[in-house]
Design a protein around this motif. Structure first.
Motif, PDB file in Angstrom:
ATOM      1  N   SER A   1       0.860  -1.177   0.000  1.00 42.62           N
ATOM      2  CA  SER A   1       0.000   0.000   0.000  1.00 42.62           C
ATOM      3  C   SER A   1       0.896   1.226   0.000  1.00 42.62           C
ATOM      4  N   PHE A   2       0.625   2.166  -0.905  1.00 39.24           N
ATOM      5  CA  PHE A   2       1.412   3.400  -0.922  1.00 39.24           C
ATOM      6  C   PHE A   2       0.492   4.608  -0.764  1.00 39.24           C
ATOM      7  N   PHE A   3       1.048   5.671  -0.180  1.00 38.41           N
ATOM      8  CA  PHE A   3       0.344   6.943  -0.104  1.00 38.41           C
ATOM      9  C   PHE A   3       0.435   7.599  -1.466  1.00 38.41           C
ATOM     10  N   ALA A   4      -0.725   7.908  -2.061  1.00 37.71           N
ATOM     11  CA  ALA A   4      -0.767   8.459  -3.412  1.00 37.71           C
ATOM     12  C   ALA A   4      -0.556   9.973  -3.363  1.00 37.71           C
ATOM     13  N   VAL A   5       0.615  10.427  -3.810  1.00 35.95           N
ATOM     14  CA  VAL A   5       0.938  11.850  -3.729  1.00 35.95           C
ATOM     15  C   VAL A   5       0.130  12.683  -4.717  1.00 35.95           C
ATOM     16  N   ASP A   6      -0.475  12.036  -5.715  1.00 32.23           N
ATOM     17  CA  ASP A   6      -1.256  12.736  -6.734  1.00 32.23           C
ATOM     18  C   ASP A   6      -2.742  12.410  -6.636  1.00 32.23           C
ATOM     19  N   TYR A   7      -3.204  11.994  -5.458  1.00 29.72           N
ATOM     20  CA  TYR A   7      -4.572  11.493  -5.336  1.00 29.72           C
ATOM     21  C   TYR A   7      -5.616  12.539  -5.718  1.00 29.72           C
ATOM     22  N   VAL A   8      -5.413  13.780  -5.298  1.00 27.81           N
ATOM     23  CA  VAL A   8      -6.445  14.797  -5.520  1.00 27.81           C
ATOM     24  C   VAL A   8      -6.712  15.014  -7.007  1.00 27.81           C
ATOM     25  N   GLU A   9      -5.683  14.887  -7.854  1.00 28.96           N
ATOM     26  CA  GLU A   9      -5.901  15.105  -9.277  1.00 28.96           C
ATOM     27  C   GLU A   9      -6.059  13.817 -10.082  1.00 28.96           C
ATOM     28  N   ARG A  10      -5.695  12.667  -9.516  1.00 25.35           N
ATOM     29  CA  ARG A  10      -5.721  11.412 -10.289  1.00 25.35           C
ATOM     30  C   ARG A  10      -6.648  10.365  -9.679  1.00 25.35           C
ATOM     31  N   LYS A  11      -7.548  10.783  -8.810  1.00 29.75           N
ATOM     32  CA  LYS A  11      -8.458   9.841  -8.150  1.00 29.75           C
ATOM     33  C   LYS A  11      -9.209   8.986  -9.167  1.00 29.75           C
ATOM     34  N   ALA A  12      -9.757   9.618 -10.203  1.00 27.24           N
ATOM     35  CA  ALA A  12     -10.529   8.866 -11.204  1.00 27.24           C
ATOM     36  C   ALA A  12      -9.675   7.801 -11.874  1.00 27.24           C
ATOM     37  N   ASP A  13      -8.411   8.119 -12.147  1.00 27.34           N
ATOM     38  CA  ASP A  13      -7.529   7.138 -12.771  1.00 27.34           C
ATOM     39  C   ASP A  13      -7.297   5.943 -11.848  1.00 27.34           C
ATOM     40  N   TYR A  14      -7.073   6.207 -10.567  1.00 25.25           N
ATOM     41  CA  TYR A  14      -6.867   5.103  -9.627  1.00 25.25           C
ATOM     42  C   TYR A  14      -8.104   4.198  -9.546  1.00 25.25           C
ATOM     43  N   LEU A  15      -9.280   4.785  -9.644  1.00 23.69           N
ATOM     44  CA  LEU A  15     -10.505   3.989  -9.548  1.00 23.69           C
ATOM     45  C   LEU A  15     -10.815   3.245 -10.847  1.00 23.69           C
ATOM     46  N   GLN A  16     -10.426   3.815 -11.972  1.00 27.42           N
ATOM     47  CA  GLN A  16     -10.804   3.225 -13.257  1.00 27.42           C
ATOM     48  C   GLN A  16      -9.790   2.213 -13.778  1.00 27.42           C
ATOM     49  N   ARG A  17      -8.518   2.428 -13.511  1.00 27.19           N
ATOM     50  CA  ARG A  17      -7.491   1.557 -14.074  1.00 27.19           C
ATOM     51  C   ARG A  17      -7.334   0.273 -13.264  1.00 27.19           C
ATOM     52  N   GLU A  18      -7.047  -0.805 -13.980  1.00 31.72           N
ATOM     53  CA  GLU A  18      -6.727  -2.063 -13.311  1.00 31.72           C
ATOM     54  C   GLU A  18      -5.224  -2.167 -13.065  1.00 31.72           C
ATOM     55  N   THR A  19      -4.432  -1.710 -14.032  1.00 35.71           N
ATOM     56  CA  THR A  19      -2.976  -1.666 -13.871  1.00 35.71           C
ATOM     57  C   THR A  19      -2.483  -0.295 -14.325  1.00 35.71           C
ATOM     58  N   ALA A  20      -1.331   0.100 -13.791  1.00 32.95           N
ATOM     59  CA  ALA A  20      -0.770   1.404 -14.135  1.00 32.95           C
ATOM     60  C   ALA A  20       0.716   1.409 -13.820  1.00 32.95           C
ATOM     61  N   LYS A  21       1.443   2.299 -14.494  1.00 37.13           N
ATOM     62  CA  LYS A  21       2.846   2.510 -14.172  1.00 37.13           C
ATOM     63  C   LYS A  21       2.912   3.538 -13.054  1.00 37.13           C
ATOM     64  N   VAL A  22       3.621   3.199 -11.987  1.00 32.97           N
ATOM     65  CA  VAL A  22       3.651   4.028 -10.786  1.00 32.97           C
ATOM     66  C   VAL A  22       5.089   4.298 -10.373  1.00 32.97           C
ATOM     67  N   LYS A  23       5.390   5.559 -10.083  1.00 30.51           N
ATOM     68  CA  LYS A  23       6.678   5.906  -9.490  1.00 30.51           C
ATOM     69  C   LYS A  23       6.578   5.713  -7.984  1.00 30.51           C
ATOM     70  N   LEU A  24       7.461   4.898  -7.423  1.00 28.68           N
ATOM     71  CA  LEU A  24       7.497   4.659  -5.985  1.00 28.68           C
ATOM     72  C   LEU A  24       8.746   5.276  -5.378  1.00 28.68           C
ATOM     73  N   ALA A  25       8.639   5.714  -4.132  1.00 30.11           N
ATOM     74  CA  ALA A  25       9.785   6.248  -3.403  1.00 30.11           C
ATOM     75  C   ALA A  25       9.580   5.962  -1.920  1.00 30.11           C
ATOM     76  N   PHE A  26      10.681   6.002  -1.174  1.00 29.97           N
ATOM     77  CA  PHE A  26      10.659   5.629   0.240  1.00 29.97           C
ATOM     78  C   PHE A  26      11.334   6.732   1.042  1.00 29.97           C
ATOM     79  N   LEU A  27      10.654   7.232   2.068  1.00 32.88           N
ATOM     80  CA  LEU A  27      11.219   8.245   2.954  1.00 32.88           C
ATOM     81  C   LEU A  27      11.377   7.634   4.342  1.00 32.88           C
TER      82      LEU A  27
END
Length: 270
Positions: free
Chosen positions: A136-162
């Motif tokens: 599970s990752f915190f989506a840094v672009d959730y406010v603008e990409r919410k629809a994409d997260y709900l509609q897509r089954e797979t996606a290319k995602v940039k991950l990073a660790f702090l």
């Protein structure tokens, strides 16, 4: 199809952002104060998106609002993403650090956990690859990409660790496990590349312990002070950029060493 998409979404309480901001600055209240001065005195650039907020803590009914998104530089490789609602006067809703990264994975989206403010969310699913770990990752672009997260089954995602904290060296010494009909067996984690859910008090769904080999390391300064940007080889994730403040890191980090860190996993759609 619409019902299928909706079934991905679940609303949750979420967490306070001190546990995210702590990874780049030990005093989150100072960061909020800095943000307010920046917004009020310097009028930085922003982009505006339209968001529908559900009835809850912020509003008594569903409401569509204009949302300002600021990306404020906070160091060599870190920015503070700041979300402001215009309702009717601008007011800050949330802010969190974002690590600039180019490492990415193919991700199968299974669930979306939307925070109660309606503007943040965690995304859960599988990293598609040799191991296919569920994370599970915190989506840094959730406010603008919410629809994409709900509609897509797979996606290319940039991950990073702090990292909240890190040390040079493996996760621990040899330990024993009992195997059915085979007695005890010693395991050595010195070369292990692991990604495990964090178990400290108050850990959230995007908090993990990670181990791996350092492929590259370079200094990375923030407004608080010195840090490191580390490219880590981790079998479950492949390769991932990791940021740690110098004071949060024990030992001398260099290429080829094993690194163990506890921190939070963030991601955004490519």
């Amino acid at each position: 199809m619409i019902l299928g998409r909706r079934s991905k979404l679940k609303r949750i309480k979420g967490i306070t952002h001190g546990s995210h901001i702590d990874t780049i600055y030990p005093d989150p209240l100072w960061v909020v104060s800095w943000l307010m001065r920046k917004l009020n005195e310097e009028n930085p650039e922003y982009r505006t998106v339209n968001a529908e907020l559900k009835r809850g803590r912020l509003f008594s009914r569903n409401k569509t609002v204009d949302v300002r998104i600021y990306n404020l530089p906070f160091g060599d490789d870190v920015l503070m993403r700041t979300v402001v609602i215009e309702d009717p006067e601008p007011h800050l809703i949330t802010a969190f650090p974002v690590l600039k990264t180019e490492t990415s994975v193919q991700f199968q989206i299974e669930r979306v956990f939307e925070w109660i403010n309606g503007l943040e969310g965690n995304v859960a699913g599988d990293v598609l690859g040799e191991v296919k770990p569920s994370v599970s990752f915190f989506a840094v672009d959730y406010v603008e990409r919410k629809a994409d997260y709900l509609q897509r089954e797979t996606a290319k995602v940039k991950l990073a660790f702090l990292a909240y904290g890190a040390n040079v060296g493996p996760l621990g010494d040899d330990f024993e496990v009992e195997l059915p009909d085979a007695g005890s067996m010693k395991m050595n984690l010195e070369e292990a590349e692991l990604l495990l859910p964090a178990t400290f008090g108050g850990a959230f769904m995007d908090d993990y312990t990670i181990t791996g080999k350092v492929l590259r390391v370079r200094p990375s300064r923030t407004f608080y002070g010195d840090g490191y940007l580390i490219l880590l080889k981790n079998l479950p994730l492949g390769e991932i950029d990791l940021f740690a403040l110098k004071e949060h890191l024990k030992g001398e980090v260099k290429k080829g060493e094993t690194l163990t860190a506890i921190g939070w996993l963030q991601g955004g759609l490519v």
